[in-house]
Design an enzyme around this catalytic site. Sequence first.
Site, mmCIF file in Angstrom:
data_model
loop_
_atom_site.group_PDB
_atom_site.id
_atom_site.type_symbol
_atom_site.label_atom_id
_atom_site.label_comp_id
_atom_site.label_asym_id
_atom_site.label_seq_id
_atom_site.Cartn_x
_atom_site.Cartn_y
_atom_site.Cartn_z
ATOM 1 N N ASP A 73 0.782 -1.176 -0.135
ATOM 2 C CA ASP A 73 0.130 -0.088 0.129
ATOM 3 C C ASP A 73 0.828 1.258 -0.175
ATOM 4 O O ASP A 73 2.120 1.249 0.220
ATOM 5 C CB ASP A 73 -0.984 0.025 1.331
ATOM 6 N N ASP A 142 -7.199 -3.481 14.538
ATOM 7 C CA ASP A 142 -8.431 -3.720 14.087
ATOM 8 C C ASP A 142 -8.611 -4.837 13.316
ATOM 9 O O ASP A 142 -9.725 -5.077 12.593
ATOM 10 C CB ASP A 142 -9.294 -2.535 13.542
ATOM 11 N N HIS A 144 -6.909 -5.041 10.213
ATOM 12 C CA HIS A 144 -6.718 -4.766 8.930
ATOM 13 C C HIS A 144 -5.312 -5.371 8.452
ATOM 14 O O HIS A 144 -4.384 -5.413 9.005
ATOM 15 C CB HIS A 144 -7.063 -3.637 8.546
ATOM 16 N N GLU A 149 -9.577 -2.134 5.655
ATOM 17 C CA GLU A 149 -10.256 -1.532 6.987
ATOM 18 C C GLU A 149 -11.470 -2.620 7.135
ATOM 19 O O GLU A 149 -11.722 -3.605 6.451
ATOM 20 C CB GLU A 149 -10.456 -0.274 6.902
#
Length: 269
Positions: A73, A142, A144, A149
Amino acid sequence: MRVIIEPDYERLSQWAANYIAKRMREHERKGETRPFVLGLPTGSSPIGTYRELVKLCKSGYISFRNVVTFNMDEYAGLPREHEQSYWTFMHRHLFDLIDIPTENINILDGMAEDTAAECQRFEEKIESYGGIDLFLGGIGADGHIAFNEPFSSLTSRTREKTLTFDTKLMNSRFFGGNISAVPSKALTVGVGTVMDAKEVMILVNGHNKARALRHTVEGGVSQSWTCSALQMHKRAIIVCDEDACDELKVGTYRFFKDIEQAHLDPATL
Ligand code: GLP
């Protein structure tokens, strides 16, 4: 899914780097003409692994001359020269310290005007090499993976994503604690892109990743914890430290400890 539990971050990093080195050497031994294709992450988790890979390269044990890399990314709207771009991160921690040819490095262009075309180009380039052999990744608190996400499609491909408040808050530590300085969007490979790799290895360290590790290993496959998609991968390896295991069931923890003991560490050099 294979879960390797190492005592601490240092050992986790050594294990991961040794495993990658082993795969690279196997590829070379097979006399493959096509390059070894490696997917790579940024973040604090892989820094130790990169440090170990640099050592192995400098010692002559491995070479990146026939390795092609694809980064997971990149922030949208940050020029690559920016201090916090993933381009800068990767050059600082790995690319400038190893023997990889510049043309073998692939990082999404966060400044591309046509982001959809940039993402499509990236997917096609991965395909042109016959796919990714080993995708290394980290994980967000979380759950990801890359910038997928919560509630990202588990079949998603490379695209632009809006970052959640949680992720911006976490990453604000790299922007002087200023959330508004963190870009709101990123270009990221999809969960489906990661799942297409022949092998996936995810690094999970520290107590703040304990919940994510529980959902990755023990939870059901769910878009709310995108890491859980790895349960459907044929060759997924989680390399974690003791602190990250804090929320695993005792039985789960013992199972993975026992089974690795039985097979004695094949990644040891
Ligand atoms: C970012 C990256 C992820 C990374 C995550 C965790 O959101 N896009 O690829 O896994 O941060 O980062 P860290 O390793 O610093 O905890």
